[in-house]
Every structure is written in structure tokens, then in C-alpha cells.
Design a protein around this motif. Structure first.
Motif, PDB file in Angstrom:
ATOM      1  N   THR A   5       0.858  -1.179   0.000  1.00  0.00           N
ATOM      2  CA  THR A   5       0.000   0.000   0.000  1.00  0.00           C
ATOM      3  C   THR A   5       0.892   1.226   0.000  1.00  0.00           C
ATOM      4  O   THR A   5       1.796   1.340   0.836  1.00  0.00           O
ATOM      5  CB  THR A   5      -0.919   0.029   1.233  1.00  0.00           C
ATOM      6  OG1 THR A   5      -1.838  -1.068   1.148  1.00  0.00           O
ATOM      7  CG2 THR A   5      -1.714   1.327   1.300  1.00  0.00           C
ATOM      8  N   LEU A  18     -11.962  -0.729   2.050  1.00  0.00           N
ATOM      9  CA  LEU A  18     -10.575  -0.292   2.028  1.00  0.00           C
ATOM     10  C   LEU A  18      -9.752  -1.036   3.077  1.00  0.00           C
ATOM     11  O   LEU A  18      -8.603  -1.423   2.816  1.00  0.00           O
ATOM     12  CB  LEU A  18     -10.499   1.216   2.264  1.00  0.00           C
ATOM     13  CG  LEU A  18      -9.090   1.837   2.240  1.00  0.00           C
ATOM     14  CD1 LEU A  18      -8.358   1.497   0.951  1.00  0.00           C
ATOM     15  CD2 LEU A  18      -9.173   3.347   2.426  1.00  0.00           C
ATOM     16  N   GLN A  21      -8.832  -4.228   1.598  1.00  0.00           N
ATOM     17  CA  GLN A  21      -7.880  -4.104   0.499  1.00  0.00           C
ATOM     18  C   GLN A  21      -6.439  -3.889   0.987  1.00  0.00           C
ATOM     19  O   GLN A  21      -5.491  -4.320   0.327  1.00  0.00           O
ATOM     20  CB  GLN A  21      -8.298  -2.956  -0.425  1.00  0.00           C
ATOM     21  CG  GLN A  21      -9.556  -3.279  -1.226  1.00  0.00           C
ATOM     22  CD  GLN A  21     -10.165  -2.063  -1.902  1.00  0.00           C
ATOM     23  OE1 GLN A  21      -9.951  -0.927  -1.464  1.00  0.00           O
ATOM     24  NE2 GLN A  21     -10.934  -2.276  -2.954  1.00  0.00           N
ATOM     25  N   VAL A  95      -1.615  -0.935  -3.935  1.00  0.00           N
ATOM     26  CA  VAL A  95      -2.818  -0.173  -3.617  1.00  0.00           C
ATOM     27  C   VAL A  95      -2.372   1.270  -3.423  1.00  0.00           C
ATOM     28  O   VAL A  95      -1.617   1.572  -2.493  1.00  0.00           O
ATOM     29  CB  VAL A  95      -3.505  -0.690  -2.335  1.00  0.00           C
ATOM     30  CG1 VAL A  95      -4.717   0.194  -1.998  1.00  0.00           C
ATOM     31  CG2 VAL A  95      -3.923  -2.139  -2.489  1.00  0.00           C
ATOM     32  N   ALA A  97      -3.383   4.417  -2.147  1.00  0.00           N
ATOM     33  CA  ALA A  97      -4.415   4.985  -1.274  1.00  0.00           C
ATOM     34  C   ALA A  97      -4.222   6.493  -1.165  1.00  0.00           C
ATOM     35  O   ALA A  97      -3.139   6.964  -0.831  1.00  0.00           O
ATOM     36  CB  ALA A  97      -4.343   4.353   0.109  1.00  0.00           C
ATOM     37  N   LEU A 126      -4.355  -0.866  -7.913  1.00  0.00           N
ATOM     38  CA  LEU A 126      -5.669  -0.358  -7.514  1.00  0.00           C
ATOM     39  C   LEU A 126      -5.467   1.042  -6.963  1.00  0.00           C
ATOM     40  O   LEU A 126      -4.667   1.238  -6.047  1.00  0.00           O
ATOM     41  CB  LEU A 126      -6.297  -1.245  -6.444  1.00  0.00           C
ATOM     42  CG  LEU A 126      -7.572  -0.698  -5.781  1.00  0.00           C
ATOM     43  CD1 LEU A 126      -8.745  -0.752  -6.754  1.00  0.00           C
ATOM     44  CD2 LEU A 126      -7.903  -1.462  -4.505  1.00  0.00           C
ATOM     45  N   THR A 128      -7.330   4.220  -4.995  1.00  0.00           N
ATOM     46  CA  THR A 128      -8.529   4.357  -4.171  1.00  0.00           C
ATOM     47  C   THR A 128      -8.497   5.609  -3.306  1.00  0.00           C
ATOM     48  O   THR A 128      -7.433   6.050  -2.873  1.00  0.00           O
ATOM     49  CB  THR A 128      -8.723   3.116  -3.269  1.00  0.00           C
ATOM     50  OG1 THR A 128      -9.899   3.289  -2.474  1.00  0.00           O
ATOM     51  CG2 THR A 128      -7.524   2.891  -2.368  1.00  0.00           C
ATOM     52  N   SER A 129      -9.695   6.140  -3.079  1.00  0.00           N
ATOM     53  CA  SER A 129      -9.892   7.188  -2.076  1.00  0.00           C
ATOM     54  C   SER A 129     -10.805   6.668  -0.967  1.00  0.00           C
ATOM     55  O   SER A 129     -11.197   7.424  -0.087  1.00  0.00           O
ATOM     56  CB  SER A 129     -10.535   8.417  -2.718  1.00  0.00           C
ATOM     57  OG  SER A 129     -11.859   8.117  -3.131  1.00  0.00           O
ATOM     58  N   GLN A 132     -14.083   6.042  -4.019  1.00  0.00           N
ATOM     59  CA  GLN A 132     -14.013   5.642  -5.408  1.00  0.00           C
ATOM     60  C   GLN A 132     -12.694   4.934  -5.652  1.00  0.00           C
ATOM     61  O   GLN A 132     -11.734   5.112  -4.905  1.00  0.00           O
ATOM     62  CB  GLN A 132     -14.177   6.835  -6.354  1.00  0.00           C
ATOM     63  CG  GLN A 132     -13.140   7.929  -6.191  1.00  0.00           C
ATOM     64  CD  GLN A 132     -13.406   9.102  -7.124  1.00  0.00           C
ATOM     65  OE1 GLN A 132     -13.994   8.963  -8.197  1.00  0.00           O
ATOM     66  NE2 GLN A 132     -12.969  10.279  -6.720  1.00  0.00           N
ATOM     67  N   GLU A 133     -12.660   4.103  -6.683  1.00  0.00           N
ATOM     68  CA  GLU A 133     -11.446   3.361  -6.985  1.00  0.00           C
ATOM     69  C   GLU A 133     -11.238   3.254  -8.478  1.00  0.00           C
ATOM     70  O   GLU A 133     -12.191   3.299  -9.268  1.00  0.00           O
ATOM     71  CB  GLU A 133     -11.485   1.978  -6.336  1.00  0.00           C
ATOM     72  CG  GLU A 133     -12.641   1.101  -6.748  1.00  0.00           C
ATOM     73  CD  GLU A 133     -12.684  -0.204  -5.962  1.00  0.00           C
ATOM     74  OE1 GLU A 133     -12.362  -0.185  -4.746  1.00  0.00           O
ATOM     75  OE2 GLU A 133     -13.017  -1.251  -6.559  1.00  0.00           O
ATOM     76  N   HIS A 207     -17.441   3.809  -8.276  1.00  0.00           N
ATOM     77  CA  HIS A 207     -17.833   4.297  -6.946  1.00  0.00           C
ATOM     78  C   HIS A 207     -18.510   3.139  -6.230  1.00  0.00           C
ATOM     79  O   HIS A 207     -19.704   2.903  -6.416  1.00  0.00           O
ATOM     80  CB  HIS A 207     -18.803   5.473  -7.082  1.00  0.00           C
ATOM     81  CG  HIS A 207     -18.214   6.669  -7.763  1.00  0.00           C
ATOM     82  ND1 HIS A 207     -17.740   7.759  -7.089  1.00  0.00           N
ATOM     83  CD2 HIS A 207     -18.003   6.916  -9.081  1.00  0.00           C
ATOM     84  CE1 HIS A 207     -17.264   8.647  -7.960  1.00  0.00           C
ATOM     85  NE2 HIS A 207     -17.418   8.151  -9.172  1.00  0.00           N
TER      86      HIS A 207
END
Length: 214
Positions: A5, A18, A21, A95, A97, A126, A128-129, A132-133, A207
Motif C-alpha cells: 500500500t 478499504l 484491500q 494499492v 491509497a 488499484l 482508491t480514495s 471511489q477506486e 464508486h
């Protein structure tokens, strides 16, 4: 698979998805992204950047994280340096983030474009917030496990050809799409979402939670 991450400086909210993930991943923070370590209850193994945006009032366990310091005038962003550090440590899956939003639109765009390049080179990515991803779309066919009604868009970074979308409110069948077209913005999942791409560079932006529109 070695999954990392990368904590970036964009917007982030904590969600159960999340948490799943990032569970069990190794973690590297990029400068201001360290603030998300506190949000997600993570302790990175490395903190990378020029440290011009250090979050205030960090707990001792975060301020003690080993640092890799770079000059402010450099050829890569803190985020790209953190990603490079993960790849040097054997990362095969990332990820990102905090990849969206924040104060720097240019950095957010870089994360989108860089994710596509990384995916083309064989790294699973990936973005992501929490709310949304994003997932890079490679040539071929891919399926996605989103609930019915999930809002999604396909962002093209070039002309696209052979684009097919099934399991959607507005399906598409082997179309050609010009770079900059809004045709694939704001679709909805309806069944099992599958996307096939003949050629071009694109990213799926979804989303996973319902949005309240103002």
C-alpha cells in the motif's frame, strides 16, 4: 505476490472495503500521505519524500518510521518515489491509497497515468480514495464484482478500439472511441460487469458506495 500500500496525499476515507484491500500489505508513505497511516491504523515501513508537507501531531510510532529523504528540487514526485521504493522491494501489486483529489490536480493525474503504465509493465494496481477506486484496463477481457447500481466510468487515455462493455445499464459492443470522448462517462452496473478492450489505454473508475448528489 508481494502487495504494497502506497499512502499518497490525496483524499481518503476509511471504509470496510478499504480495510480489506490494505489488510496484510506492506506500507510505504509518500510525504503528506503519512496522515492516512493514522486514518487507517497502519505503520509504514518507510517514509519517502522531501518532507515539505509533514502532517502535524503525528504519534511517536509514525514519526519514528525510517525516512528516505530527497531534495525539494527533484525529477520525480514523492508519490512516484514511494512507488519506486516498493518496486525495489519486490512489489508485484500496489494499492495507491489517496490517489485522487487533494490540493494537486497534477499529482492526481499523474497517479492515473502512472497506474496504466505500471499495469502494462505487469504490476497489478488499484487506486482508491475509499469512496471511489480506479483499475487500469489492459488489452483483453476483465470482470469486476460490483453491486448493481454502482456508478462507473471508463477514462480513455488514448483512442480506444474494440471496446465492449456488458453487465451495464448502457452496454457497448466492439466500438471505436476517440480520445476525449465522454461516451463512457457515468454508466451503471447491471449484472456482472465485464469490459473487453482491443487496443488503447484506459482506466475503470468506479464508486463502490452509493453517492448522494447535491
Amino acid at each position: 505476490m508481494s502487495k504494497f500500500t502506497i499512502l499518497l496525499g490525496g483524499d481518503l476515507i476509511r471504509t470496510p472495503l478499504l480495510d480489506r484491500q490494505v489488510a496484510g500489505t506492506r506500507v510505504i508513505a509518500a510525504d503528506a500521505g503519512m496522515s492516512h497511516a493514522r486514518t487507517l491504523s497502519l505503520t509504514p515501513e518507510l517514509w519517502v519524500g522531501d518532507f515539505d508537507s509533514v502532517p502535524a501531531d503525528l504519534p511517536d510510532e509514525l514519526t519514528a518510521v525510517p525516512r528516505q529523504v530527497f531534495p525539494a528540487e527533484k525529477d520525480k514526485t514523492d508519490g512516484e518515489l514511494a512507488i519506486a521504493a516498493a518496486l525495489e522491494r519486490g512489489a508485484t501489486s500496489l494499492v495507491l491509497a489517496g490517489a485522487f483529489g487533494g490540493k494537486r490536480t497534477d499529482h492526481a493525474f499523474l497517479h492515473l497515468a502512472l497506474s496504466v503504465r505500471l499495469a502494462e509493465a505487469g504490476t497489478e494496481v488499484l487506486l482508491t480514495s475509499g469512496a471511489q477506486e480506479g483499475i487500469p484496463l489492459l488489452r483483453g477481457k476483465a470482470g469486476f464484482d460490483y453491486a448493481d447500481g454502482t456508478l462507473f466510468s471508463i477514462l480513455g487515455f488514448s483512442d480506444l478500439s474494440g471496446l465492449t462493455v456488458t453487465g451495464a445499464k448502457w452496454p457497448l459492443n466492439h466500438i471505436e472511441m476517440a480520445f476525449g470522448s465522454s461516451l463512457t462517462i457515468s454508466n451503471e452496473v447491471k449484472g456482472r460487469l465485464e469490459i473487453a478492450l482491443g487496443s488503447g489505454r484506459a482506466l475503470l473508475l468506479a464508486h463502490p458506495f452509493p453517492l448522494t448528489e447535491s
